[in-house]
Write an enzyme that holds these catalytic residues in place. Structure first.
Site, PDB file in Angstrom:
ATOM      1  N   CYS A 285     -10.466   4.796 -29.627  1.00 18.37           N
ATOM      2  CA  CYS A 285     -11.642   5.547 -29.933  1.00 18.37           C
ATOM      3  C   CYS A 285     -12.568   5.780 -28.726  1.00 18.37           C
ATOM      4  CB  CYS A 285     -12.265   4.847 -31.057  1.00 18.37           C
ATOM      5  SG  CYS A 285     -11.425   5.080 -32.500  1.00 18.37           S
ATOM      6  N   GLU A 286     -12.163   6.315 -28.002  1.00 16.78           N
ATOM      7  CA  GLU A 286     -12.753   6.838 -26.529  1.00 16.78           C
ATOM      8  C   GLU A 286     -12.350   8.140 -26.024  1.00 16.78           C
ATOM      9  OE1 GLU A 286     -14.287   4.504 -23.840  1.00 16.78           O
ATOM     10  OE2 GLU A 286     -13.808   2.445 -24.760  1.00 16.78           O
TER      11      GLU A 286
ATOM     12  N   GLY B 196       0.780  -1.416  -0.078  1.00 12.78           N
ATOM     13  CA  GLY B 196       0.090  -0.014  -0.096  1.00 12.78           C
ATOM     14  C   GLY B 196       0.752   1.408  -0.260  1.00 12.78           C
TER      15      GLY B 196
ATOM     16  N   GLU C  75       3.704  -6.754   1.809  1.00  8.63           N
ATOM     17  CA  GLU C  75       3.386  -7.419   0.442  1.00  8.63           C
ATOM     18  C   GLU C  75       3.197  -5.871  -0.550  1.00  8.63           C
ATOM     19  OE1 GLU C  75      -0.706  -8.732   0.788  1.00  8.63           O
ATOM     20  OE2 GLU C  75      -0.294  -9.982   2.257  1.00  8.63           O
ATOM     21  N   PRO C  76       4.634  -5.402  -0.503  1.00 10.88           N
ATOM     22  CA  PRO C  76       4.554  -4.045  -1.380  1.00 10.88           C
ATOM     23  C   PRO C  76       4.615  -4.378  -2.811  1.00 10.88           C
ATOM     24  CG  PRO C  76       6.559  -4.458  -0.496  1.00 10.88           C
ATOM     25  CD  PRO C  76       5.991  -5.631   0.049  1.00 10.88           C
ATOM     26  N   GLY C  77       3.862  -3.611  -3.748  1.00  8.43           N
ATOM     27  CA  GLY C  77       4.000  -3.627  -4.870  1.00  8.43           C
ATOM     28  C   GLY C  77       4.527  -2.302  -5.706  1.00  8.43           C
ATOM     29  N   ARG C  78       3.339  -1.424  -5.806  1.00 11.96           N
ATOM     30  CA  ARG C  78       3.901  -0.041  -6.492  1.00 11.96           C
ATOM     31  C   ARG C  78       5.195   0.423  -5.881  1.00 11.96           C
ATOM     32  NH1 ARG C  78      -0.506   3.201  -8.009  1.00 11.96           N
ATOM     33  NH2 ARG C  78      -1.900   2.016  -6.481  1.00 11.96           N
TER      34      ARG C  78
ATOM     35  N   TYR D 291      -8.681   5.639 -13.185  1.00 13.66           N
ATOM     36  CA  TYR D 291      -8.506   6.355 -11.846  1.00 13.66           C
ATOM     37  C   TYR D 291      -8.482   7.929 -11.791  1.00 13.66           C
ATOM     38  CZ  TYR D 291      -7.154   1.543 -10.826  1.00 13.66           C
ATOM     39  OH  TYR D 291      -6.814   0.241 -10.998  1.00 13.66           O
TER      40      TYR D 291
ATOM     41  N   ARG E 273      -4.357   3.672 -16.021  1.00 18.59           N
ATOM     42  CA  ARG E 273      -4.723   4.467 -14.835  1.00 18.59           C
ATOM     43  C   ARG E 273      -5.102   5.954 -15.127  1.00 18.59           C
ATOM     44  NH1 ARG E 273      -1.482   5.640 -11.440  1.00 18.59           N
ATOM     45  NH2 ARG E 273      -2.749   5.003  -9.568  1.00 18.59           N
TER      46      ARG E 273
HETATM   47  N1  LLP Z   1      -1.639  -7.000  -1.303  1.00 20.04           N
HETATM   48  C1  LLP Z   1      -2.810  -7.042  -1.643  1.00 20.04           C
HETATM   49  C2  LLP Z   1      -3.535  -8.073  -0.734  1.00 20.04           C
HETATM   50  C3  LLP Z   1      -3.393  -6.134  -2.661  1.00 20.04           C
HETATM   51  O1  LLP Z   1      -4.483  -6.209  -2.842  1.00 20.04           O
HETATM   52  C4  LLP Z   1      -2.392  -5.469  -3.163  1.00 20.04           C
HETATM   53  C5  LLP Z   1      -2.808  -4.505  -4.372  1.00 20.04           C
HETATM   54  C6  LLP Z   1      -0.990  -5.245  -2.522  1.00 20.04           C
HETATM   55  C7  LLP Z   1      -0.596  -6.165  -1.871  1.00 20.04           C
HETATM   56  C8  LLP Z   1      -0.180  -4.252  -3.184  1.00 20.04           C
HETATM   57  O2  LLP Z   1      -0.293  -2.926  -2.899  1.00 20.04           O
HETATM   58  P1  LLP Z   1       0.944  -1.750  -3.337  1.00 20.04           P
HETATM   59  O3  LLP Z   1       2.058  -1.937  -2.406  1.00 20.04           O
HETATM   60  O4  LLP Z   1       1.064  -2.014  -4.808  1.00 20.04           O
HETATM   61  O5  LLP Z   1      -0.124  -0.529  -3.145  1.00 20.04           O
HETATM   62  N2  LLP Z   1      -4.463  -0.752 -10.027  1.00 20.04           N
HETATM   63  C9  LLP Z   1      -4.431   0.152  -9.003  1.00 20.04           C
HETATM   64  C10 LLP Z   1      -3.741  -0.429  -7.762  1.00 20.04           C
HETATM   65  C11 LLP Z   1      -4.640  -1.843  -6.981  1.00 20.04           C
HETATM   66  C12 LLP Z   1      -4.139  -2.061  -6.019  1.00 20.04           C
HETATM   67  C13 LLP Z   1      -4.331  -3.556  -5.682  1.00 20.04           C
HETATM   68  N3  LLP Z   1      -4.040  -4.292  -4.512  1.00 20.04           N
HETATM   69  C14 LLP Z   1      -3.674   1.219  -9.430  1.00 20.04           C
HETATM   70  O6  LLP Z   1      -3.200   1.286 -10.630  1.00 20.04           O
HETATM   71  O7  LLP Z   1      -3.592   2.438  -8.678  1.00 20.04           O
END
Ligand code: LLP
Length: 424
Positions: A353-354, A247, A284-287, A327, A323
């Site tokens: 085309c949108e 997050g 669980e970091p992603g972004r 969003y 995105r």
């Molecule tokens: N863990 C779980 C259970 C999640 O659902 C997510 C993201 C993460 C970890 C990773 O979160 P992060 O660290 O990346 O914030 N498509 C959207 C974001 C959707 C996030 C979904 N879950 C965007 O482009 O902003």
């Protein structure tokens, strides 16, 4: 804009009037591989990871990269080689992690809709933990594991009802959200889980949302989680690990999210104060690991000045960069070769085309047709959410490290797109 440096993008800088990612001139990559083209910096990914690692040093922790942010095999491989585990949400993501050399026992499986076949495959390969999101899922997982003669390692995903103060589509820890088990039902759910022979309770999990730019929601979630762990352990169910989800936000447009190292030092001080600082911790970091490690390169096709709006039409579109349309997200857009001309205000849009196919509104740019642009912060949730809308093939990807550039995905051809289809 200071052209020698782009705040929030330490691996991206102008040298003279040329934009470089690490030691690679991006215009050369665009010419070699065509556009749209995603380019990622390995150095930026590892630097982001190291910030977490420094925050956790001396602790018992597992960083599980959230694969959904960018599930390209080489990106997963970078994190696997750096010792990460993985947070996955589908059978497809399990196979990607295994194909990229990730360790099965470091996989945690989140998501509200796991199918029986996904559960079977996860148990077969021996994943580390299922983050269970409902009582119904708990019963099905118990059945599936019992039929296989194994016990599934589980944690319950708690919905802590904390407002992450982010976009509503990416808030997940509120009462109204489909995710997790409501706070008040957590204890009876743990008691049920502990009574089922096909399950082995090992942890507790939460994830309150994404692109969080303040520390307060995390501090609140930590307190609520510890309250719950104490209540669960008081009824005799030991909790080996606490998973705080992902997050943490990034700088898209001047946001100032906490630095991972500083945030975790603070959260750990809170955990220490409550006697939980030595517990096994997972995140669980992603972004925050990949978002600002990537850019999407695109060519200006046409300039279309108008009475109300000027349109700068580029060859990347909402299928490549979903995105903004989904969003109203902001991504910075900069030239690969800066010009000294006076900037004009453009709406930067794609060929789809949108009217929703826009990449940036009201951007001051000095551009001509044929110029190359970089859409920044494109490492997370861009390629992984890309589609074939308008029968557009998905772009190529390159990963740079130092002065080296590796093509990690070829451009999708029309033959690739049509391969699974049949005429009547
Ligand atoms: N863990 C779980 C259970 C999640 O659902 C997510 C993201 C993460 C970890 C990773 O979160 P992060 O660290 O990346 O914030 N498509 C959207 C974001 C959707 C996030 C979904 N879950 C965007 O482009 O902003």
């Amino acid at each position: 804009m200071n052209l020698s440096n782009l705040p929030g993008h330490p691996h991206l800088a102008y040298r003279g009037n040329e934009l470089f990612l690490e030691d690679v001139a991006l215009s050369a990559l665009a010419k070699q591989h065509g556009t749209p083209l995603y380019v990622y910096s390995k150095g930026a990914m590892l630097a982001a990871l190291q910030s977490y690692q420094r925050g956790f040093s001396g602790r018992n922790t597992q960083i599980c990269y959230a694969v959904k942010a960018n599930s390209s095999l080489s990106v997963i491989q970078v994190f696997a080689q750096a010792g990460c585990g993985f947070d996955i949400v589908s059978g497809g993501e399990i196979e990607r992690v295994l194909a990229a050399g990730g360790q099965a026992d470091r996989i945690i499986f989140s998501g509200v809709g796991k199918t029986r076949s996904e559960m079977r495959r996860a148990l077969d390969v021996g994943i580390g933990c299922f983050n269970v999101e409902s009582e119904a899922e708990l019963e099905v997982l118990n059945e599936v594991a019992s039929a296989m003669g194994v016990r599934a390692p589980v944690s319950i995903r708690v919905n802590p009802n904390v407002d992450p103060k982010t976009h509503p589509y990416i808030s997940t820890g509120l009462k109204s959200s489909k995710f997790g088990i409501p706070h008040e039902q957590v204890l009876p759910t743990y008691q049920r889980a502990a009574a089922l022979n096909g399950l082995r309770v090992i942890g507790i999990d939460c994830h309150i949302g994404s692109q969080i730019t303040q520390e307060a929601p995390y501090l609140e979630a930590v307190e609520r989680m510890i309250d719950l762990v104490q209540a669960i352990e008081a009824v005799g169910i030991p909790i080996q690990h606490i998973d705080f989800g992902g997050g943490l936000g990034i700088n898209y447009n001047g946001e100032t999210p906490p630095d991972a190292e500083q945030l975790w030092k603070k959260l750990l001080a809170g955990l220490d104060a409550r006697g939980f600082g030595q517990r096994r911790l997972m995140i669980e970091p992603g972004r925050s690991l990949v978002g600002n490690a990537g850019v999407c390169l695109s060519e200006v096709l046409y300039l279309k000045p108008g009475a109300q709006k000027n349109f700068c039409i580029i060859d990347a579109a909402m299928n490549d960069l979903p995105r903004p349309a989904m969003y109203q997200a902001y991504h910075q857009i900069v030239p690969l070769q800066s010009r000294s001309a006076t900037p004009v205000t453009w709406d930067v849009v794609g060929p789809v085309c949108e009217s929703g196919d826009w990449i940036g509104h009201d951007r001051a740019l000095a551009v001509q047709a044929g110029d190359l642009l970089a859409v920044l912060s494109a490492g997370a949730f861009c390629m992984s959410m890309a589609s074939n809308y308008n029968a557009r093939g998905r772009a190529s990807e390159v990963l740079v490290t130092g002065a080296q550039a590796h093509l990690i995905r070829q451009r999708e051809t029309i033959a690739d797109q049509m391969r699974q289809e049949k005429l009547l």
